[in-house]
Design an enzyme around this catalytic site. Structure first.
Site, PDB file in Angstrom:
ATOM      1  CE1 TYR A 131      27.551   6.437  -5.953  1.00 60.35           C
ATOM      2  CE2 TYR A 131      24.412   7.034  -5.978  1.00 60.35           C
ATOM      3  CZ  TYR A 131      26.379   6.256  -5.495  1.00 60.35           C
ATOM      4  OH  TYR A 131      26.009   5.783  -4.071  1.00 60.35           O
ATOM      5  CD  GLN A 195      30.604   7.618   1.104  1.00 58.86           C
ATOM      6  OE1 GLN A 195      29.197   8.522   1.567  1.00 58.86           O
ATOM      7  NE2 GLN A 195      30.499   6.579   1.648  1.00 58.86           N
ATOM      8  CG  ASN A 218      20.737   7.312  -0.830  1.00 59.55           C
ATOM      9  OD1 ASN A 218      21.163   7.665  -0.610  1.00 59.55           O
ATOM     10  ND2 ASN A 218      21.494   6.218   0.002  1.00 59.55           N
ATOM     11  CB  THR A 241      11.520   5.074  -9.242  1.00 59.24           C
ATOM     12  OG1 THR A 241      11.189   5.677 -10.789  1.00 59.24           O
ATOM     13  CG2 THR A 241      11.107   3.767  -8.560  1.00 59.24           C
ATOM     14  CD  GLN A 263       8.528   3.194 -11.909  1.00 63.75           C
ATOM     15  OE1 GLN A 263       8.660   2.078 -12.757  1.00 63.75           O
ATOM     16  NE2 GLN A 263       9.514   3.462 -11.767  1.00 63.75           N
ATOM     17  CG  HIS A 266      12.653   0.912  -9.269  1.00 58.27           C
ATOM     18  ND1 HIS A 266      13.606   0.983  -9.444  1.00 58.27           N
ATOM     19  CD2 HIS A 266      11.731   1.348 -10.543  1.00 58.27           C
ATOM     20  CE1 HIS A 266      13.956   1.035 -10.929  1.00 58.27           C
ATOM     21  NE2 HIS A 266      13.058   1.148 -11.338  1.00 58.27           N
ATOM     22  CD  GLU A 332      11.752   8.947 -12.054  1.00 51.85           C
ATOM     23  OE1 GLU A 332      12.660   7.984 -12.443  1.00 51.85           O
ATOM     24  OE2 GLU A 332      10.836   7.839 -11.347  1.00 51.85           O
ATOM     25  CG  HIS A 333       8.565   6.260 -15.691  1.00 49.79           C
ATOM     26  ND1 HIS A 333       9.111   6.441 -13.941  1.00 49.79           N
ATOM     27  CD2 HIS A 333       9.737   6.194 -15.704  1.00 49.79           C
ATOM     28  CE1 HIS A 333      10.219   6.191 -13.699  1.00 49.79           C
ATOM     29  NE2 HIS A 333      10.462   5.683 -14.804  1.00 49.79           N
ATOM     30  CG  ASP A 366      12.821   1.537 -16.408  1.00 53.21           C
ATOM     31  OD1 ASP A 366      12.626   2.118 -16.187  1.00 53.21           O
ATOM     32  OD2 ASP A 366      11.641   0.717 -15.378  1.00 53.21           O
ATOM     33  CG  HIS A 425      30.092  49.383 -20.402  1.00 52.70           C
ATOM     34  ND1 HIS A 425      30.238  49.544 -19.129  1.00 52.70           N
ATOM     35  CD2 HIS A 425      29.339  47.323 -20.516  1.00 52.70           C
ATOM     36  CE1 HIS A 425      30.391  48.391 -18.427  1.00 52.70           C
ATOM     37  NE2 HIS A 425      29.422  47.283 -18.894  1.00 52.70           N
TER      38      HIS A 425
END
Length: 444
Positions: A131, A195, A218, A241, A263, A266, A332-333, A366, A425
């Site tokens: 995606y 979807q 999102n 982010t 950043q 974004h 994250e960063h 990035d 077993h």
């Protein structure tokens, strides 16, 4: 009035202060979004393409009965791509392929005894759905970050979805299609949001169901992943982010401010956090923000992000406390702008990716660093990793024992089976050494 707030942790007792809670993030309520997303998933599962086209009209303002992007549209997008953008994509692809190839794991065989062999086998996922969001920015780089590790891992079937755009005739952004062409991905769908995740998980029309879904999105994309986990594998529930910067008085305030701004660009919910023991640097960065923000193209978006509860300048006593704060925050960063940046980086345990020194801004990660920018957010870097070749492979143990090797451990198997009150077993082993059965096999 300052664009960004200050959080003072100087003098805080680490035994009584929760550093992670002291640096709050944007509100991102995935659970609340699941209630809106569940009907979307149900509709796609029940009515397939018909439901998807209705949802595209509702959410994207695009009316179309087709969800598959024609191959000629993908080809045309590459033919008309700006040469400079193409060159950038080609270099990004080249560098990422090198690092992905280096981390590709190979089969490992262990011989535990003569005739007792176990192979740890790495097997690529059969089919994946990738995606790529549209939203405020067409993240063409996310095509590269998703596709390259999947291809290096050996995934045999790759499908990609990105939201239809009104200004692109109902197709995804042309740069996204061009990147697909460069990478040889020709199964592309003009489907966005929850979807798209439902389409991948359940299959719809020309899109067969996949085994794994990856890629950022999102809150509705994250909610769809949460609801469909188990129906399909997922990489993560990515939130807004974020960047954290650990800096001392040796840092260049203009660089630090520019990276916080990059950043914030974004998303209005993006988090930009500076952790420093230098009041002088904090003041200089605030002054740079005042100057630089108003020279950007997306001033309002950036101001909203910097002014939000998810952003701030965190004051600490020293770099030891600063390292503790950034480890608790698990960004994250994480950028490190200190006099001994490599030494401080070596003490980082929790971060999606670490960028060392003034010449390694997040922006290079990035696009062209050779690292992957699909990374854990919302503090999940304390337990999760960024997207890599490993995400597109599975581990499988292959057990190869001879008769003699099985005989060597037969008594152990029987004893452990009895301890668990699972005598059959043990019988599954002893039956193989029954004298009469052995003689019958020998005669035959």
């Amino acid at each position: 009035m300052s664009l960004i707030r200050r959080i003072d942790l100087r003098g805080a007792d680490p035994a009584s202060v929760d550093y992670r809670a002291s640096v709050p993030r944007a509100e991102f309520d995935v659970e609340a979004a699941t209630h809106q997303v569940q009907p979307i998933i149900d509709a796609v599962r029940a009515r397939g393409v018909e439901a998807i086209t209705e949802l595209s009209a509702r959410f994207d303002g695009v009316e179309s009965d087709e969800i598959a992007v024609p191959r000629e549209a993908i080809t045309t997008a590459l033919e008309t791509l700006d040469p400079a953008v193409r060159a950038g994509l080609e270099e990004s692809i080249r560098r990422l392929r090198i690092t992905c190839a280096a981390e590709l794991e190979h089969d490992v065989t262990s011989e535990l005894a003569p005739g007792a062999v176990v192979t740890h086998r790495k097997v690529p996922i059969d089919r994946v759905g990738l995606y790529v969001p549209g939203g405020l920015a067409p993240l063409v780089s996310s095509v590269v970050m998703n596709v390259v590790p999947a291809q290096v891992a050996g995934v045999r079937s790759i499908a990609l979805a990105s939201p239809p755009q009104k200004n692109s005739g109902g197709l995804p952004e042309p740069t996204i299609l061009a990147a697909c062409a460069l990478l040889g991905v020709d199964e592309v769908y003009a489907v966005g949001g929850a979807q798209a995740i439902a389409m991948f998980a359940h299959g719809a029309g020309p899109c067969e169901r996949v085994d794994l879904v990856t890629g950022p999105g999102n809150v509705y994309v994250a909610a769809a992943k949460r609801l469909l986990r188990g129906v399909v594998g997922i990489d993560s529930e990515a939130g807004p982010t974020e960047i954290a910067i650990l800096a001392d008085d040796s840092a260049d305030a203009a660089f630090v401010a520019a990276d916080l701004i990059s950043q914030a660009e974004h998303d209005p919910m993006a988090g930009s956090v500076l952790v420093t023991d230098s009041l002088a640097l904090a003041d200089a960065v605030e002054a740079e923000l005042d100057k630089q923000v108003f020279a950007t193209r997306h001033t309002e978006r950036i101001r909203t992000a910097l002014d939000g509860r998810q952003s701030g300048i965190v004051l600490v006593d020293d770099m030891d406390q600063g390292v503790d704060v950034v480890n608790a925050y698990a960004a994250e960063h994480l950028e490190i702008h200190t006099a001994d940046a490599r030494a401080h980086a070596a003490r980082v345990r929790n971060a999606g990716a670490v960028f060392i020194g003034p010449w390694a801004p997040v922006s290079v990660g990035d696009y062209c660093a050779g690292s992957n920018h699909v990374l854990p957010t919302a503090g999940c870097a304390c337990h999760s990793s960024g997207l890599s070749v490993r995400a597109f492979t599975r581990s499988m143990h292959v057990v190869d024992y001879s008769q003699a090797a099985l005989a060597e451990v037969a008594d152990h198997v029987v004893a452990l089976a009895e301890a668990e009150d699972l005598p059959s077993h043990g019988q599954a082993v002893t039956v193989r050494f029954d004298a009469s059965r052995s003689e019958t096999r020998a005669e035959s």
